[in-house]
Motif scaffolding. Structure first.
Motif, PDB file in Angstrom:
ATOM      1  N   SER A   1      13.422   2.797 -11.042  1.00  0.00           N
ATOM      2  CA  SER A   1      12.716   3.687 -10.122  1.00  0.00           C
ATOM      3  C   SER A   1      12.937   3.252  -8.679  1.00  0.00           C
ATOM      4  CB  SER A   1      11.217   3.717 -10.439  1.00  0.00           C
ATOM      5  OG  SER A   1      10.637   2.464 -10.165  1.00  0.00           O
ATOM      6  N   LEU A   2      12.785   4.215  -7.771  1.00  0.00           N
ATOM      7  CA  LEU A   2      13.024   3.986  -6.350  1.00  0.00           C
ATOM      8  C   LEU A   2      12.110   4.912  -5.552  1.00  0.00           C
ATOM      9  CD1 LEU A   2      14.972   2.778  -4.126  1.00  0.00           C
ATOM     10  CD2 LEU A   2      16.355   4.808  -4.495  1.00  0.00           C
TER      11      LEU A   2
ATOM     12  N   GLY B   1       7.380  10.191  -3.177  1.00  0.00           N
ATOM     13  CA  GLY B   1       8.029  10.461  -4.446  1.00  0.00           C
ATOM     14  C   GLY B   1       8.637   9.211  -5.047  1.00  0.00           C
ATOM     15  N   ILE B   2       8.912   9.299  -6.326  1.00  0.00           N
ATOM     16  CA  ILE B   2       9.601   8.218  -7.035  1.00  0.00           C
ATOM     17  C   ILE B   2      10.766   8.841  -7.781  1.00  0.00           C
ATOM     18  CG2 ILE B   2       9.453   6.450  -8.825  1.00  0.00           C
ATOM     19  CD1 ILE B   2       6.481   6.242  -8.241  1.00  0.00           C
ATOM     20  N   LEU B   3      11.955   8.311  -7.536  1.00  0.00           N
ATOM     21  CA  LEU B   3      13.135   8.711  -8.293  1.00  0.00           C
ATOM     22  C   LEU B   3      13.158   7.855  -9.548  1.00  0.00           C
ATOM     23  CD1 LEU B   3      15.883  10.195  -8.540  1.00  0.00           C
ATOM     24  CD2 LEU B   3      16.884   8.227  -7.378  1.00  0.00           C
TER      25      LEU B   3
ATOM     26  N   VAL C   1      19.424   6.494 -18.757  1.00  0.00           N
ATOM     27  CA  VAL C   1      20.701   6.983 -19.257  1.00  0.00           C
ATOM     28  C   VAL C   1      20.646   8.493 -19.506  1.00  0.00           C
ATOM     29  CG1 VAL C   1      22.338   6.822 -21.175  1.00  0.00           C
ATOM     30  CG2 VAL C   1      21.282   4.762 -20.258  1.00  0.00           C
ATOM     31  N   GLU C   2      19.492   9.007 -19.933  1.00  0.00           N
ATOM     32  CA  GLU C   2      19.379  10.407 -20.321  1.00  0.00           C
ATOM     33  C   GLU C   2      18.530  11.251 -19.381  1.00  0.00           C
ATOM     34  OE1 GLU C   2      17.688   9.995 -24.175  1.00  0.00           O
ATOM     35  OE2 GLU C   2      19.545   9.302 -25.065  1.00  0.00           O
ATOM     36  N   LEU C   3      18.047  10.691 -18.275  1.00  0.00           N
ATOM     37  CA  LEU C   3      17.095  11.402 -17.440  1.00  0.00           C
ATOM     38  C   LEU C   3      17.233  10.995 -15.979  1.00  0.00           C
ATOM     39  CD1 LEU C   3      14.371  13.117 -17.376  1.00  0.00           C
ATOM     40  CD2 LEU C   3      13.230  10.909 -17.490  1.00  0.00           C
ATOM     41  N   CYS C   4      17.078  11.969 -15.090  1.00  0.00           N
ATOM     42  CA  CYS C   4      17.001  11.701 -13.659  1.00  0.00           C
ATOM     43  C   CYS C   4      15.987  12.688 -13.100  1.00  0.00           C
ATOM     44  CB  CYS C   4      18.361  11.872 -12.988  1.00  0.00           C
ATOM     45  SG  CYS C   4      18.351  11.361 -11.271  1.00  0.00           S
ATOM     46  N   THR C   5      14.871  12.184 -12.591  1.00  0.00           N
ATOM     47  CA  THR C   5      13.783  13.058 -12.156  1.00  0.00           C
ATOM     48  C   THR C   5      13.104  12.505 -10.911  1.00  0.00           C
ATOM     49  OG1 THR C   5      11.756  14.156 -12.883  1.00  0.00           O
ATOM     50  CG2 THR C   5      12.104  11.913 -13.661  1.00  0.00           C
TER      51      THR C   5
ATOM     52  N   ASP D   1       6.416  13.497  -7.987  1.00  0.00           N
ATOM     53  CA  ASP D   1       5.646  13.677  -6.760  1.00  0.00           C
ATOM     54  C   ASP D   1       4.291  13.001  -6.959  1.00  0.00           C
ATOM     55  OD1 ASP D   1       4.076  14.583  -4.621  1.00  0.00           O
ATOM     56  OD2 ASP D   1       5.078  16.534  -4.577  1.00  0.00           O
ATOM     57  N   ILE D   2       4.067  11.872  -6.292  1.00  0.00           N
ATOM     58  CA  ILE D   2       2.842  11.097  -6.460  1.00  0.00           C
ATOM     59  C   ILE D   2       1.624  11.890  -5.994  1.00  0.00           C
ATOM     60  CG2 ILE D   2       1.605   9.023  -5.698  1.00  0.00           C
ATOM     61  CD1 ILE D   2       4.379   7.650  -5.522  1.00  0.00           C
ATOM     62  N   ASP D   3       1.729  12.590  -4.864  1.00  0.00           N
ATOM     63  CA  ASP D   3       0.597  13.314  -4.314  1.00  0.00           C
ATOM     64  C   ASP D   3       0.145  14.471  -5.202  1.00  0.00           C
ATOM     65  OD1 ASP D   3       0.619  11.628  -2.076  1.00  0.00           O
ATOM     66  OD2 ASP D   3       2.073  12.905  -1.052  1.00  0.00           O
ATOM     67  N   LYS D   4       1.088  15.181  -5.809  1.00  0.00           N
ATOM     68  CA  LYS D   4       0.748  16.324  -6.670  1.00  0.00           C
ATOM     69  C   LYS D   4       0.691  15.947  -8.145  1.00  0.00           C
ATOM     70  CE  LYS D   4       2.335  19.702  -3.400  1.00  0.00           C
ATOM     71  NZ  LYS D   4       3.248  20.772  -3.080  1.00  0.00           N
ATOM     72  N   GLU D   5       1.037  14.714  -8.448  1.00  0.00           N
ATOM     73  CA  GLU D   5       0.975  14.151  -9.800  1.00  0.00           C
ATOM     74  C   GLU D   5       1.745  14.966 -10.838  1.00  0.00           C
ATOM     75  OE1 GLU D   5      -3.206  13.635 -10.565  1.00  0.00           O
ATOM     76  OE2 GLU D   5      -3.258  11.797  -9.378  1.00  0.00           O
ATOM     77  N   HIS D   6       2.991  15.283 -10.491  1.00  0.00           N
ATOM     78  CA  HIS D   6       3.849  15.940 -11.481  1.00  0.00           C
ATOM     79  C   HIS D   6       5.321  15.680 -11.160  1.00  0.00           C
ATOM     80  CE1 HIS D   6       5.407  19.187  -9.005  1.00  0.00           C
ATOM     81  NE2 HIS D   6       4.223  19.664  -8.769  1.00  0.00           N
ATOM     82  N   PHE D   7       6.153  15.938 -12.168  1.00  0.00           N
ATOM     83  CA  PHE D   7       7.588  15.797 -12.024  1.00  0.00           C
ATOM     84  C   PHE D   7       8.129  17.086 -11.423  1.00  0.00           C
ATOM     85  CE2 PHE D   7       6.541  12.710 -15.246  1.00  0.00           C
ATOM     86  CZ  PHE D   7       7.274  11.610 -14.842  1.00  0.00           C
ATOM     87  N   LYS D   8       8.560  17.041 -10.174  1.00  0.00           N
ATOM     88  CA  LYS D   8       8.998  18.242  -9.452  1.00  0.00           C
ATOM     89  C   LYS D   8      10.405  18.669  -9.875  1.00  0.00           C
ATOM     90  CE  LYS D   8       8.823  20.900  -5.572  1.00  0.00           C
ATOM     91  NZ  LYS D   8       7.861  21.848  -5.202  1.00  0.00           N
ATOM     92  N   TYR D   9      11.310  17.723 -10.005  1.00  0.00           N
ATOM     93  CA  TYR D   9      12.704  18.017 -10.354  1.00  0.00           C
ATOM     94  C   TYR D   9      13.083  17.153 -11.552  1.00  0.00           C
ATOM     95  CZ  TYR D   9      12.566  19.806  -5.589  1.00  0.00           C
ATOM     96  OH  TYR D   9      12.222  20.482  -4.458  1.00  0.00           O
ATOM     97  N   VAL D  10      13.554  17.781 -12.634  1.00  0.00           N
ATOM     98  CA  VAL D  10      13.933  17.047 -13.844  1.00  0.00           C
ATOM     99  C   VAL D  10      15.346  17.464 -14.251  1.00  0.00           C
ATOM    100  CG1 VAL D  10      13.372  16.540 -16.248  1.00  0.00           C
ATOM    101  CG2 VAL D  10      11.520  16.979 -14.601  1.00  0.00           C
TER     102      VAL D  10
END
Length: 103
Positions: free
Chosen positions: A5-6, A22-24, A28-32, A35-44
């Motif tokens: 994570s980054l 945000g956290i990237l 191996v099978e995922l890159c997402t 969004d910490i503030d909205k508490e969801h995965f914005k881009y998957v």
């Protein structure tokens, strides 16, 4: 499964932050992007290439929160490309801004 994570931000072409905290997350099978503030995965997506392509089609990019913001010396907008003069550190986002000060 190993994850990496980054901390990142997502900004649009004019420098407006679409995701402030945000956290990237990569494996191996995922890159997402989470969004910490909205508490969801914005881009998957499955790869960093797919994620980068999807962001660029929306005029978005990932940015390191520690990255120094580059502002045009003339119009003071955030810039990703343009003209930079090492002699005095001035930066210009476009030919229009450059020609306002250099004739």
């Amino acid at each position: 499964m190993n994850f990496r994570s980054l901390d990142i931000q997502v900004v649009d072409g004019s420098g407006v932050k679409v995701i402030q905290n945000g956290i990237l997350v990569e494996s191996v099978e995922l890159c997402t992007i989470y969004d910490i503030d909205k508490e969801h995965f914005k881009y998957v997506y499955t790869t960093r290439f797919e994620l980068s392509t999807a962001l660029s089609t929306q005029d978005l990019r990932m940015k390191d929160p520690e990255e120094e913001e580059r502002l045009c010396s003339e119009c003071h907008t955030s810039m990703r490309e343009g003209f930079c003069f090492e002699s005095d550190g001035t930066k210009y986002c476009s030919v229009e801004c450059l020609t306002k000060v250099i004739t």
